[in-house]
Design a protein around this motif. Structure first.
Motif, PDB file in Angstrom:
ATOM      1  N   CYS A   1     -37.497 -16.712  72.145  1.00  0.00           N
ATOM      2  CA  CYS A   1     -38.246 -17.687  71.171  1.00  0.00           C
ATOM      3  C   CYS A   1     -39.439 -18.498  72.164  1.00  0.00           C
ATOM      4  O   CYS A   1     -39.132 -18.762  73.368  1.00  0.00           O
ATOM      5  CB  CYS A   1     -37.145 -18.634  70.537  1.00  0.00           C
ATOM      6  SG  CYS A   1     -36.270 -17.797  69.751  1.00  0.00           S
ATOM      7  N   HIS A   2     -40.127 -19.131  71.582  1.00  0.00           N
ATOM      8  CA  HIS A   2     -41.054 -19.933  72.212  1.00  0.00           C
ATOM      9  C   HIS A   2     -40.750 -21.370  71.579  1.00  0.00           C
ATOM     10  O   HIS A   2     -40.958 -21.712  70.462  1.00  0.00           O
ATOM     11  CB  HIS A   2     -42.529 -19.539  71.884  1.00  0.00           C
ATOM     12  CG  HIS A   2     -42.816 -18.174  72.430  1.00  0.00           C
ATOM     13  ND1 HIS A   2     -43.135 -18.029  73.739  1.00  0.00           N
ATOM     14  CD2 HIS A   2     -42.633 -17.065  71.967  1.00  0.00           C
ATOM     15  CE1 HIS A   2     -43.214 -16.505  74.102  1.00  0.00           C
ATOM     16  NE2 HIS A   2     -42.877 -16.017  72.815  1.00  0.00           N
ATOM     17  N   PHE A   3     -40.599 -22.432  72.333  1.00  0.00           N
ATOM     18  CA  PHE A   3     -40.181 -23.592  72.233  1.00  0.00           C
ATOM     19  C   PHE A   3     -41.436 -24.588  72.117  1.00  0.00           C
ATOM     20  O   PHE A   3     -42.013 -24.706  73.201  1.00  0.00           O
ATOM     21  CB  PHE A   3     -38.921 -24.263  72.604  1.00  0.00           C
ATOM     22  CG  PHE A   3     -38.003 -23.425  72.519  1.00  0.00           C
ATOM     23  CD1 PHE A   3     -37.028 -23.599  71.365  1.00  0.00           C
ATOM     24  CD2 PHE A   3     -37.554 -22.334  73.355  1.00  0.00           C
ATOM     25  CE1 PHE A   3     -35.941 -22.860  70.953  1.00  0.00           C
ATOM     26  CE2 PHE A   3     -36.481 -21.535  72.947  1.00  0.00           C
ATOM     27  CZ  PHE A   3     -35.691 -21.816  72.046  1.00  0.00           C
ATOM     28  N   TYR A   4     -41.676 -25.514  71.228  1.00  0.00           N
ATOM     29  CA  TYR A   4     -42.492 -26.661  71.208  1.00  0.00           C
ATOM     30  C   TYR A   4     -42.053 -27.690  70.590  1.00  0.00           C
ATOM     31  O   TYR A   4     -41.109 -28.041  70.011  1.00  0.00           O
ATOM     32  CB  TYR A   4     -43.728 -26.258  70.120  1.00  0.00           C
ATOM     33  CG  TYR A   4     -44.353 -24.890  70.603  1.00  0.00           C
ATOM     34  CD1 TYR A   4     -45.646 -24.975  71.083  1.00  0.00           C
ATOM     35  CD2 TYR A   4     -43.794 -23.572  70.175  1.00  0.00           C
ATOM     36  CE1 TYR A   4     -46.232 -23.750  71.565  1.00  0.00           C
ATOM     37  CE2 TYR A   4     -44.371 -22.500  70.407  1.00  0.00           C
ATOM     38  CZ  TYR A   4     -45.665 -22.570  71.205  1.00  0.00           C
ATOM     39  OH  TYR A   4     -46.393 -21.317  71.820  1.00  0.00           O
ATOM     40  N   LEU A   5     -42.435 -28.983  71.031  1.00  0.00           N
ATOM     41  CA  LEU A   5     -42.117 -30.265  70.729  1.00  0.00           C
ATOM     42  C   LEU A   5     -43.038 -30.810  69.473  1.00  0.00           C
ATOM     43  O   LEU A   5     -44.091 -30.393  69.390  1.00  0.00           O
ATOM     44  CB  LEU A   5     -42.342 -31.221  71.876  1.00  0.00           C
ATOM     45  CG  LEU A   5     -41.992 -32.752  71.842  1.00  0.00           C
ATOM     46  CD1 LEU A   5     -40.206 -32.862  71.638  1.00  0.00           C
ATOM     47  CD2 LEU A   5     -42.250 -33.312  73.097  1.00  0.00           C
ATOM     48  N   THR A   6     -42.217 -31.402  68.712  1.00  0.00           N
ATOM     49  CA  THR A   6     -43.116 -32.050  67.624  1.00  0.00           C
ATOM     50  C   THR A   6     -42.782 -33.533  67.359  1.00  0.00           C
ATOM     51  O   THR A   6     -41.636 -33.925  67.948  1.00  0.00           O
ATOM     52  CB  THR A   6     -42.854 -31.018  66.227  1.00  0.00           C
ATOM     53  OG1 THR A   6     -43.833 -31.478  65.272  1.00  0.00           O
ATOM     54  CG2 THR A   6     -41.488 -31.238  65.642  1.00  0.00           C
ATOM     55  N   THR A   7     -43.411 -34.432  66.763  1.00  0.00           N
ATOM     56  CA  THR A   7     -43.243 -35.497  66.465  1.00  0.00           C
ATOM     57  C   THR A   7     -42.272 -35.655  65.301  1.00  0.00           C
ATOM     58  O   THR A   7     -41.837 -34.862  64.361  1.00  0.00           O
ATOM     59  CB  THR A   7     -44.466 -36.304  66.007  1.00  0.00           C
ATOM     60  OG1 THR A   7     -44.675 -35.973  65.160  1.00  0.00           O
ATOM     61  CG2 THR A   7     -45.357 -36.309  67.126  1.00  0.00           C
ATOM     62  N   ALA A   8     -41.201 -36.943  65.332  1.00  0.00           N
ATOM     63  CA  ALA A   8     -40.408 -36.936  64.225  1.00  0.00           C
ATOM     64  C   ALA A   8     -41.198 -36.862  62.924  1.00  0.00           C
ATOM     65  O   ALA A   8     -40.616 -36.515  61.873  1.00  0.00           O
ATOM     66  CB  ALA A   8     -39.737 -38.213  64.519  1.00  0.00           C
ATOM     67  N   ASP A   9     -42.342 -37.502  62.930  1.00  0.00           N
ATOM     68  CA  ASP A   9     -43.127 -37.991  61.586  1.00  0.00           C
ATOM     69  C   ASP A   9     -43.395 -36.538  61.115  1.00  0.00           C
ATOM     70  O   ASP A   9     -43.236 -36.061  59.998  1.00  0.00           O
ATOM     71  CB  ASP A   9     -44.270 -38.747  61.620  1.00  0.00           C
ATOM     72  CG  ASP A   9     -44.839 -38.801  60.652  1.00  0.00           C
ATOM     73  OD1 ASP A   9     -44.388 -39.301  59.433  1.00  0.00           O
ATOM     74  OD2 ASP A   9     -46.276 -38.900  60.384  1.00  0.00           O
ATOM     75  N   ASP A  10     -44.001 -35.605  61.947  1.00  0.00           N
ATOM     76  CA  ASP A  10     -44.230 -34.215  61.606  1.00  0.00           C
ATOM     77  C   ASP A  10     -43.017 -33.367  61.001  1.00  0.00           C
ATOM     78  O   ASP A  10     -43.160 -32.548  60.159  1.00  0.00           O
ATOM     79  CB  ASP A  10     -44.983 -33.432  62.619  1.00  0.00           C
ATOM     80  CG  ASP A  10     -46.422 -33.604  62.634  1.00  0.00           C
ATOM     81  OD1 ASP A  10     -46.942 -34.230  61.591  1.00  0.00           O
ATOM     82  OD2 ASP A  10     -47.035 -32.946  63.525  1.00  0.00           O
ATOM     83  N   TYR A  11     -42.296 -33.702  61.770  1.00  0.00           N
ATOM     84  CA  TYR A  11     -40.804 -33.118  61.275  1.00  0.00           C
ATOM     85  C   TYR A  11     -40.311 -33.435  59.985  1.00  0.00           C
ATOM     86  O   TYR A  11     -39.816 -32.571  59.087  1.00  0.00           O
ATOM     87  CB  TYR A  11     -39.647 -33.093  62.672  1.00  0.00           C
ATOM     88  CG  TYR A  11     -38.527 -32.198  62.452  1.00  0.00           C
ATOM     89  CD1 TYR A  11     -38.493 -30.886  63.213  1.00  0.00           C
ATOM     90  CD2 TYR A  11     -37.425 -32.326  61.928  1.00  0.00           C
ATOM     91  CE1 TYR A  11     -37.793 -30.004  63.149  1.00  0.00           C
ATOM     92  CE2 TYR A  11     -36.465 -31.585  61.797  1.00  0.00           C
ATOM     93  CZ  TYR A  11     -36.512 -30.121  62.503  1.00  0.00           C
ATOM     94  OH  TYR A  11     -35.442 -29.239  62.545  1.00  0.00           O
ATOM     95  N   ASP A  12     -40.210 -34.529  59.810  1.00  0.00           N
ATOM     96  CA  ASP A  12     -39.625 -35.200  58.403  1.00  0.00           C
ATOM     97  C   ASP A  12     -40.432 -34.664  57.362  1.00  0.00           C
ATOM     98  O   ASP A  12     -39.994 -34.249  56.298  1.00  0.00           O
ATOM     99  CB  ASP A  12     -39.785 -36.695  58.614  1.00  0.00           C
ATOM    100  CG  ASP A  12     -38.589 -37.247  59.249  1.00  0.00           C
ATOM    101  OD1 ASP A  12     -37.543 -36.574  59.664  1.00  0.00           O
ATOM    102  OD2 ASP A  12     -38.675 -38.522  59.632  1.00  0.00           O
TER     103      ASP A  12
END
Length: 94
Positions: A66-77
């Motif tokens: 798998c390839h992992f990326y960070l996202t913001t809490a706002d984008d995730y929500d």
């Protein structure tokens, strides 16, 4: 620095096949969602880049790289809300 690139997952069209890869517990409680599949390798957005066990758990569960990326809490929500709406719409059709 975790070395994970930040990705705005809201810019990706939701792929039901990708989202369905991970159990809802991962999506709603552990802060990880598959948002794309490229060459049979899932792209996973996570909220906590320091949770290395989460990444190991996901690769073990999916039995593939798998390839992992960070996202913001706002984008995730926002993405979670889109998943909830898509799920509710799918239930209405059945």
């Amino acid at each position: 620095n975790t070395g994970l690139p930040i990705v705005p997952i809201g810019n990706f069209e939701m792929q039901k096949d990708a989202v369905a890869l991970l159990p809802q517990d991962y999506i709603f409680h552990r802060g990880a969602v598959a948002f794309e599949i490229m060459a049979n390798e899932p792209l996973i957005a996570i909220l906590n880049p320091y949770d290395t066990e989460l990444r190991k758990d996901i690769e073990r569960l999916l039995e593939r790289r798998c390839h992992f990326y960070l996202t913001t809490a706002d984008d995730y929500d926002k993405y979670l809300e889109a998943i909830r709406k898509a799920s509710a719409a799918a239930q209405l059709q059945t």
